[in-house]
Design a protein around this motif. Structure first.
Motif, PDB file in Angstrom:
ATOM      1  N   PRO A 143      -8.477  -4.753   1.934  1.00 38.81           N
ATOM      2  CA  PRO A 143      -9.384  -4.138   0.751  1.00 38.81           C
ATOM      3  C   PRO A 143     -10.047  -2.726   1.169  1.00 38.81           C
ATOM      4  O   PRO A 143     -10.175  -2.243   0.317  1.00 38.81           O
ATOM      5  N   GLU A 144     -10.163  -2.361   2.592  1.00 41.05           N
ATOM      6  CA  GLU A 144     -10.772  -1.196   2.706  1.00 41.05           C
ATOM      7  C   GLU A 144      -9.663  -0.044   2.338  1.00 41.05           C
ATOM      8  O   GLU A 144      -9.966   1.008   1.852  1.00 41.05           O
ATOM      9  N   ASP A 155       0.829  -1.345  -0.024  1.00 40.16           N
ATOM     10  CA  ASP A 155       0.091  -0.072   0.224  1.00 40.16           C
ATOM     11  C   ASP A 155       0.840   1.285  -0.166  1.00 40.16           C
ATOM     12  O   ASP A 155       0.585   2.307  -0.582  1.00 40.16           O
ATOM     13  N   ASP A 156       2.059   1.425   0.734  1.00 43.49           N
ATOM     14  CA  ASP A 156       2.812   2.247   0.774  1.00 43.49           C
ATOM     15  C   ASP A 156       3.336   2.690  -0.783  1.00 43.49           C
ATOM     16  O   ASP A 156       3.526   4.124  -1.174  1.00 43.49           O
ATOM     17  N   SER A 181      -5.333  -3.324  -6.634  1.00 44.50           N
ATOM     18  CA  SER A 181      -6.373  -4.107  -6.123  1.00 44.50           C
ATOM     19  C   SER A 181      -5.880  -5.487  -5.665  1.00 44.50           C
ATOM     20  O   SER A 181      -6.218  -6.036  -4.399  1.00 44.50           O
ATOM     21  N   THR A 182      -5.013  -6.354  -6.418  1.00 49.19           N
ATOM     22  CA  THR A 182      -4.453  -7.443  -6.283  1.00 49.19           C
ATOM     23  C   THR A 182      -3.624  -7.280  -5.003  1.00 49.19           C
ATOM     24  O   THR A 182      -3.679  -8.252  -4.206  1.00 49.19           O
ATOM     25  N   SER A 183      -2.643  -6.365  -5.168  1.00 53.08           N
ATOM     26  CA  SER A 183      -1.529  -6.602  -4.241  1.00 53.08           C
ATOM     27  C   SER A 183      -1.996  -6.108  -2.860  1.00 53.08           C
ATOM     28  O   SER A 183      -1.554  -6.539  -1.681  1.00 53.08           O
ATOM     29  N   VAL A 184      -2.941  -4.910  -2.830  1.00 48.81           N
ATOM     30  CA  VAL A 184      -3.505  -4.527  -1.332  1.00 48.81           C
ATOM     31  C   VAL A 184      -4.523  -5.250  -0.758  1.00 48.81           C
ATOM     32  O   VAL A 184      -4.669  -5.437   0.390  1.00 48.81           O
ATOM     33  N   ALA A 185      -5.409  -5.455  -1.769  1.00 46.22           N
ATOM     34  CA  ALA A 185      -6.625  -6.172  -1.143  1.00 46.22           C
ATOM     35  C   ALA A 185      -6.485  -7.648  -0.759  1.00 46.22           C
ATOM     36  O   ALA A 185      -6.889  -8.131   0.173  1.00 46.22           O
TER      37      ALA A 185
END
Length: 274
Positions: free
Chosen positions: A139-140, A108-109, A129-133
């Motif tokens: 997901p939020e 996310d960073d 979306s793939t990497s963070v969620a």
């Protein structure tokens, strides 16, 4: 992908099938070109094995650099900084030995920096979306970062509607916020209207209307997770999809050919093979 929907009886669920249109490009979202399958040269491939201490130190240094970028102005090189950070993300994400030791907590960073300097970079959000969620399990946070794009973009920007669809998928499947997913689908329909993808607008509205009438529509979620499963080979997200399908009551069996077969709950009277 080796199969499609097969009837167990004469009963069909048209509204559920409509979600396939909604998620027709979910493979692009979940595994954008290369997506979660990107792999760089493993750490230590041409040298000594990476130790946990070394991996932690690399993580610390990278976190410091990313924090500096978050606070720094672009000095007119915003797009270049976004591109450079994205390339660094690919190296970070693809370093399997290091990620096995430290995890993916800087995903996310990276996208915080990228979306700061280039919030209109539509394709970048596919990887986000793939990497963070999924990989980071946030997901939020994925949706929050995508908000930068929907705030910065407008309907006349090429393919900008895709970002609303990405948000809808994460909101529906991962966050569990059906109302937000409905709103995002309606925005996707609005932004797709008048574009070469206008045909999708009606489909987005159809799924939104179905969810509004039945917010807990199990078949929409089942079809959505089946689409996620079938359009990727990534083990992390496939494992998540299988877990979600089982939680929805889907029975999973392995055939003699090694392929999994998915049977929806008996009350839905459909058999789905993949």
């Amino acid at each position: 992908m080796s199969s499609f929907l097969v009837r167990r009886s004469d009963v069909w669920i048209p509204a559920a099938i409509a979600v396939v249109a909604l998620l027709g490009a979910v493979g692009i979202q979940i595994y954008a070109p290369g997506g979660a399958e990107i792999r760089d040269r493993p750490s230590g491939a041409d040298g000594p094995e990476l130790t946990e201490a070394d991996a932690r130190e690399q993580e610390r240094q990278l976190a410091t650099n990313l924090e500096l970028l978050k606070r720094s102005p672009g000095f007119g090189f915003d797009n270049l900084l976004a591109d450079w950070t994205f390339l660094n993300f690919l190296q970070y994400f693809g370093d399997e030995p290091a990620r096995e030791l430290t995890g993916y907590q800087l995903n996310d960073d990276h996208f915080d920096v990228i979306s700061k300097f280039d919030p209109k970079w539509v394709d970048m959000y596919l990887f986000l979306s793939t990497s963070v969620a999924y990989y980071q399990g946030e997901p939020e946070l994925s949706v929050k970062l995508m908000n930068r794009g929907t705030d910065a973009l407008s309907p006349d920007y090429p393919d900008a509607w895709r970002l609303w669809r990405l948000k809808a998928i994460d909101q529906l499947l991962l966050v569990g916020d059906t109302e937000a997913a409905i709103a995002s689908l309606e925005m996707a329909a609005k932004w797709a209207a008048g574009t070469p993808s206008e045909a999708l607008a009606a489909r987005f509205r159809e799924v939104a209307a179905t969810l509004r009438e039945n917010p807990d529509n199990k078949m929409i979620r089942i079809n959505a997770w089946l689409t996620v499963y079938s359009q990727t080979t990534d083990p992390v997200v496939r494992k998540r999809a299988i877990a979600e399908l089982e939680a929805l009551g889907v029975q999973i069996e392995q055939g003699e050919d090694g392929q999994l077969r998915f049977f929806v709950p008996p009350e839905e009277t459909e058999e789905i093979n993949r």
